[in-house]
Motif scaffolding. Structure first.
Motif, PDB file in Angstrom:
ATOM      1  N   HIS A 177      -2.400  18.837 -92.772  1.00  0.00           N
ATOM      2  CA  HIS A 177      -1.459  19.394 -91.796  1.00  0.00           C
ATOM      3  C   HIS A 177      -0.650  18.275 -91.138  1.00  0.00           C
ATOM      4  O   HIS A 177      -0.976  17.090 -91.284  1.00  0.00           O
ATOM      5  CB  HIS A 177      -2.183  20.273 -90.770  1.00  0.00           C
ATOM      6  N   TRP A 203      -5.622  26.455 -82.319  1.00  0.00           N
ATOM      7  CA  TRP A 203      -4.373  25.827 -81.833  1.00  0.00           C
ATOM      8  C   TRP A 203      -3.494  26.939 -81.256  1.00  0.00           C
ATOM      9  O   TRP A 203      -3.091  27.854 -81.988  1.00  0.00           O
ATOM     10  CB  TRP A 203      -3.738  25.146 -83.037  1.00  0.00           C
ATOM     11  N   ARG A 211       6.854  20.451 -75.958  1.00  0.00           N
ATOM     12  CA  ARG A 211       6.061  21.536 -76.582  1.00  0.00           C
ATOM     13  C   ARG A 211       4.612  21.358 -76.173  1.00  0.00           C
ATOM     14  O   ARG A 211       4.013  20.315 -76.405  1.00  0.00           O
ATOM     15  CB  ARG A 211       6.204  21.424 -78.103  1.00  0.00           C
ATOM     16  N   SER A 241       3.084  17.840 -88.100  1.00  0.00           N
ATOM     17  CA  SER A 241       4.142  18.563 -87.383  1.00  0.00           C
ATOM     18  C   SER A 241       5.336  17.628 -87.216  1.00  0.00           C
ATOM     19  O   SER A 241       5.170  16.429 -87.005  1.00  0.00           O
ATOM     20  CB  SER A 241       3.649  19.117 -86.035  1.00  0.00           C
ATOM     21  N   HIS A 280      -1.992  14.535 -92.198  1.00  0.00           N
ATOM     22  CA  HIS A 280      -3.369  14.042 -92.098  1.00  0.00           C
ATOM     23  C   HIS A 280      -4.364  15.181 -92.263  1.00  0.00           C
ATOM     24  O   HIS A 280      -3.987  16.353 -92.309  1.00  0.00           O
ATOM     25  CB  HIS A 280      -3.604  13.345 -90.747  1.00  0.00           C
ATOM     26  N   ASP A 306      -8.248  16.147 -90.343  1.00  0.00           N
ATOM     27  CA  ASP A 306      -9.040  15.735 -89.190  1.00  0.00           C
ATOM     28  C   ASP A 306     -10.401  15.202 -89.646  1.00  0.00           C
ATOM     29  O   ASP A 306     -10.770  15.330 -90.810  1.00  0.00           O
ATOM     30  CB  ASP A 306      -9.180  16.898 -88.205  1.00  0.00           C
ATOM     31  N   LEU A 325      -2.240  19.567 -76.101  1.00  0.00           N
ATOM     32  CA  LEU A 325      -1.504  18.663 -76.991  1.00  0.00           C
ATOM     33  C   LEU A 325      -0.034  18.800 -76.632  1.00  0.00           C
ATOM     34  O   LEU A 325       0.499  19.913 -76.639  1.00  0.00           O
ATOM     35  CB  LEU A 325      -1.685  19.072 -78.459  1.00  0.00           C
ATOM     36  N   PHE A 373       3.793  12.175 -79.096  1.00  0.00           N
ATOM     37  CA  PHE A 373       2.719  13.170 -79.208  1.00  0.00           C
ATOM     38  C   PHE A 373       1.542  12.665 -78.385  1.00  0.00           C
ATOM     39  O   PHE A 373       1.141  11.512 -78.509  1.00  0.00           O
ATOM     40  CB  PHE A 373       2.309  13.334 -80.676  1.00  0.00           C
ATOM     41  N   VAL A 428       4.016  14.102 -85.971  1.00  0.00           N
ATOM     42  CA  VAL A 428       2.608  13.886 -86.344  1.00  0.00           C
ATOM     43  C   VAL A 428       2.559  13.842 -87.871  1.00  0.00           C
ATOM     44  O   VAL A 428       2.863  14.828 -88.549  1.00  0.00           O
ATOM     45  CB  VAL A 428       1.688  15.007 -85.794  1.00  0.00           C
TER      46      VAL A 428
HETATM   47  O1  LIG Z   1      -0.129  19.616 -82.226  1.00  0.00           O
HETATM   48  C1  LIG Z   1       0.349  19.091 -83.234  1.00  0.00           C
HETATM   49  O2  LIG Z   1       1.552  19.020 -83.438  1.00  0.00           O
HETATM   50  C2  LIG Z   1      -0.550  18.482 -84.268  1.00  0.00           C
HETATM   51  C3  LIG Z   1      -2.003  18.697 -83.995  1.00  0.00           C
HETATM   52  C4  LIG Z   1      -2.867  18.068 -84.999  1.00  0.00           C
HETATM   53  O3  LIG Z   1      -2.429  17.528 -85.979  1.00  0.00           O
HETATM   54  C5  LIG Z   1      -4.306  18.084 -84.828  1.00  0.00           C
HETATM   55  O4  LIG Z   1      -4.789  18.671 -83.849  1.00  0.00           O
HETATM   56  O5  LIG Z   1      -5.005  17.513 -85.672  1.00  0.00           O
END
Ligand SMILES: O=C(O)CCC(=O)C(=O)O
Length: 289
Positions: free
Chosen positions: A186, A121, A197, A188, A104, A106, A91, A49, A101
């Motif tokens: 959140h 996003w 991706r 991923s 977490h 932010d 990203l 990532f 990911v």
């Molecule tokens: O793009 C993702 O898969 C995770 C993005 C994310 O966790 C974030 O921006 O805090």
């Protein structure tokens, strides 16, 4: 209720309730056009990532943000009011296990009793569980304490699997936006397809919100609060360390309380109960679990 950032009251209400909202945001051709720029900035595909936020050059970060901003400007103004731009970048989640990911929240960058800060996003291709769609725990932006940063422990430590098992994965198509409150839980999954991706991430908050940053000194339990300039995200490189700019305005003792697994289970069940009559949640967020 935080200061309004969505023009549409229904979206604002959903964002307040769930900590995120997904909607049709921009013509898909615009997103596909910008996505080609990812390769100009990343001639070699980064592993795992990666975020353009870690580029070590202010000028490059600023130029990339300007390109993203000019492509999305109209859609941003259509969807949001009274908003401040925090920066924008790509990203990327390359194929392979390293791209996962973890769960977490932010960083806390505004006074969250009055304002929300959020990431818009925007996937440049279809996303689903296989290539790294976002996973989210609805309502969790209101669960825990307000001081968050890379070096401040999370209150939910020990309950990661419980939370992971109760998150919703949100498949999306290009042109949609997922607006994510920075406080919501959140994550991923790894990208198990053969294609990278690529997502555009654009940070916003309310115009009136002053930016702040919390830093925990690793050798004691003190948390320092900094007032930060509006271009903070474009200039902060030593991630996880004390910022090299900004004004320290406060310092206080702070041990992050652990919220028990039983309490987190109860909070999740409460959130499910609140949404038990909403068809989307009935379908995607079973009451047992
Ligand atoms: O793009 C993702 O898969 C995770 C993005 C994310 O966790 C974030 O921006 O805090």
């Amino acid at each position: 209720m935080t200061s309004q950032i969505f023009r549409d009251y229904l979206l604002q209400d959903q964002f307040e309730r769930d900590g995120y909202v997904v909607f049709d945001f921009v013509p898909s051709e615009i997103v596909k056009n910008i996505s080609t720029k990812f390769y100009d900035y990343n001639p070699i595909l980064p592993e795992g990532f990666s975020s353009g936020a870690s580029f070590q050059d202010d000028y490059v970060k600023q130029r990339l943000f300007s390109e993203i901003d000019s492509a999305l400007h109209e859609s941003m103004n259509h969807a949001f009011i009274n908003y401040k731009k925090l920066g924008g970048t790509f990203l990327c989640k390359a194929p392979g296990e390293k791209g996962k990911v973890n769960l977490h929240q932010d960083w806390t960058v505004v006074d969250e009793s009055k304002y929300a800060s959020a990431t818009v996003w925007i996937p440049t291709q279809e996303v689903d569980e296989l290539n790294g769609a976002l996973k989210v725990l609805p309502g969790s932006h209101l669960f825990f304490d307000k001081y968050r940063n890379n070096n401040i422990p999370f209150s939910y430590r020990g309950s990661e699997q419980l939370i992971w098992d109760n998150m919703i994965t949100v498949p999306m198509v290009p042109g949609q936006a997922f607006v994510l409150n920075h406080a919501v839980l959140h994550a991923s999954s790894a990208n198990v397809t053969s294609k990278e991706r690529i997502v555009i991430a654009y940070g916003i908050t309310s115009t009136e919100a002053n930016l702040i940053f919390y830093y925990k000194d690793p050798v004691n339990s003190r948390v320092e609060k900094f007032d930060m300039p509006d271009d903070f995200f474009l200039r902060y490189y030593n991630i996880g360390e004390r910022p090299l700019f900004g004004n320290k305005v406060d310092e206080f003792d702070y041990e992050v309380p652990v919220v028990s697994r039983a309490r987190i289970y109860e909070m999740i069940q409460n959130e499910k109960q609140k949404r038990r009559n909403i068809p989307y949640f009935q379908k995607n967020w079973a009451l047992t679990g």
